[in-house]
Design a protein around this motif. Structure first.
Motif, mmCIF file in Angstrom:
data_model
loop_
_atom_site.group_PDB
_atom_site.id
_atom_site.type_symbol
_atom_site.label_atom_id
_atom_site.label_comp_id
_atom_site.label_asym_id
_atom_site.label_seq_id
_atom_site.Cartn_x
_atom_site.Cartn_y
_atom_site.Cartn_z
ATOM 1 N N MET A 1 -11.224 -0.843 1.867
ATOM 2 C CA MET A 1 -9.911 -0.414 1.418
ATOM 3 C C MET A 1 -9.848 1.100 1.263
ATOM 4 O O MET A 1 -8.808 1.709 1.505
ATOM 5 N N VAL A 2 -10.941 1.717 0.838
ATOM 6 C CA VAL A 2 -10.960 3.175 0.679
ATOM 7 C C VAL A 2 -10.769 3.841 2.036
ATOM 8 O O VAL A 2 -9.994 4.796 2.178
ATOM 9 N N GLU A 3 -11.456 3.342 3.062
ATOM 10 C CA GLU A 3 -11.308 3.898 4.403
ATOM 11 C C GLU A 3 -9.892 3.679 4.928
ATOM 12 O O GLU A 3 -9.309 4.565 5.566
ATOM 13 N N ALA A 4 -9.335 2.498 4.671
ATOM 14 C CA ALA A 4 -7.985 2.202 5.131
ATOM 15 C C ALA A 4 -6.971 3.142 4.490
ATOM 16 O O ALA A 4 -6.044 3.625 5.159
ATOM 17 N N GLN A 5 -7.131 3.409 3.212
ATOM 18 C CA GLN A 5 -6.208 4.302 2.515
ATOM 19 C C GLN A 5 -6.190 5.686 3.155
ATOM 20 O O GLN A 5 -5.132 6.306 3.292
ATOM 21 N N GLN A 6 -7.352 6.170 3.561
ATOM 22 C CA GLN A 6 -7.444 7.501 4.156
ATOM 23 C C GLN A 6 -6.745 7.576 5.508
ATOM 24 O O GLN A 6 -6.342 8.661 5.938
ATOM 25 N N PHE A 112 -4.402 0.456 -3.552
ATOM 26 C CA PHE A 112 -5.469 1.355 -3.135
ATOM 27 C C PHE A 112 -5.991 2.258 -4.247
ATOM 28 O O PHE A 112 -7.057 2.830 -4.132
ATOM 29 N N GLY A 113 -5.217 2.430 -5.277
ATOM 30 C CA GLY A 113 -5.701 3.276 -6.369
ATOM 31 C C GLY A 113 -5.680 4.755 -6.010
ATOM 32 O O GLY A 113 -4.694 5.246 -5.500
ATOM 33 N N PRO A 114 -6.789 5.485 -6.237
ATOM 34 C CA PRO A 114 -8.123 4.955 -6.549
ATOM 35 C C PRO A 114 -8.324 4.513 -8.006
ATOM 36 O O PRO A 114 -9.375 3.980 -8.338
ATOM 37 N N GLN A 115 -7.335 4.723 -8.847
ATOM 38 C CA GLN A 115 -7.434 4.261 -10.237
ATOM 39 C C GLN A 115 -6.157 3.500 -10.577
ATOM 40 O O GLN A 115 -5.215 4.048 -11.128
ATOM 41 N N VAL A 116 -6.152 2.215 -10.233
ATOM 42 C CA VAL A 116 -4.964 1.396 -10.461
ATOM 43 C C VAL A 116 -4.837 1.069 -11.947
ATOM 44 O O VAL A 116 -5.706 0.424 -12.525
#
Length: 220
Positions: A1-6, A112-116
């Protein structure tokens, strides 16, 4: 998910929304809220590519299947009700695509947050008697933050990464607490729109269409 957000593109105005201040993308069979036709949510090319990649990820697929199986185990009548309606829906409208072959839920959101950290809220477009499937992800200290809060019940629950909760999000006021600096809190959710159930129960018509037909019949 972190890669997708970028790799995704987000509208700056979408950072603050009904649920909180963070980026999120949804993918679903959708109807209601002013939407005139039944369809899958549309996205731009980059976001569509990344959402497809997430939906095909083996880990995400296992989470989706686990959530669906949990619903079948803990709420079998509700599961059968959902299954009956979604089967009727996709048989009638062959252009609609489910997110997963192993999940009964027709809608999913990637937070995606990164801090939801979510505001106190309900999800009124979800089916009122349904359960929303929530998975906590990433790395944080669950003793220091990330708790699920149920405001009507006056209860806060530890919600460690890897945990799953299923709640009646349409009627139960809920949210989650902030985490510590330099920690991350992401989530993956599945749910069922109330508009889809209405569409099936109205004989695959909108309420406006039924009302118009009734008015015409009375005038005749």
């Amino acid at each position: 998910m972190v890669e997708a957000q970028q790799c995704c593109t987000f509208n700056p105005s979408g950072l603050t929304h009904h649920h909180g201040r963070y980026h999120a993308l949804s993918t679903s069979i959708s109807y209601g809220g002013g939407q005139q036709i039944l369809s899958n949510l549309a996205h731009g090319k980059e976001n569509h590519t990344e959402l497809d990649r997430l939906l095909g990820d083996p880990t995400i697929k296992r989470l989706a299947g686990f959530g669906s199986s949990a619903l079948a185990f803990y709420a079998p009548k509700l599961y059968r009700h959902f299954s009956h309606n979604i089967q009727a829906l996709v048989e009638r409208h062959s252009h609609l695509n489910m997110n997963f072959t192993n999940s009964i839920f027709p809608a999913a959101t990637f937070n995606f947050g990164p801090q939801v950290a979510t505001f106190e809220h309900t999800d009124p477009r979800n089916i009122a008697y349904g359960l929303c499937d929530i998975h906590a992800l990433s790395s944080f200290d669950p003793k220091a933050g990330g708790h699920l809060i149920f405001f009507d019940l006056k209860v806060a629950v530890k919600f460690p990464s890897g945990s799953t909760a299923q709640i009646p999000s349409a009627i139960l006021r809920h949210g989650n607490t902030a985490i510590q600096p330099r920690e991350t809190w992401l989530s993956f959710m599945q749910y069922f729109s109330g508009g889809l159930i209405m569409w099936v129960h109205y004989g695959f018509h909108s309420l406006a269409e039924l009302h118009g037909a009734a008015v015409q019949e009375e005038s005749n």
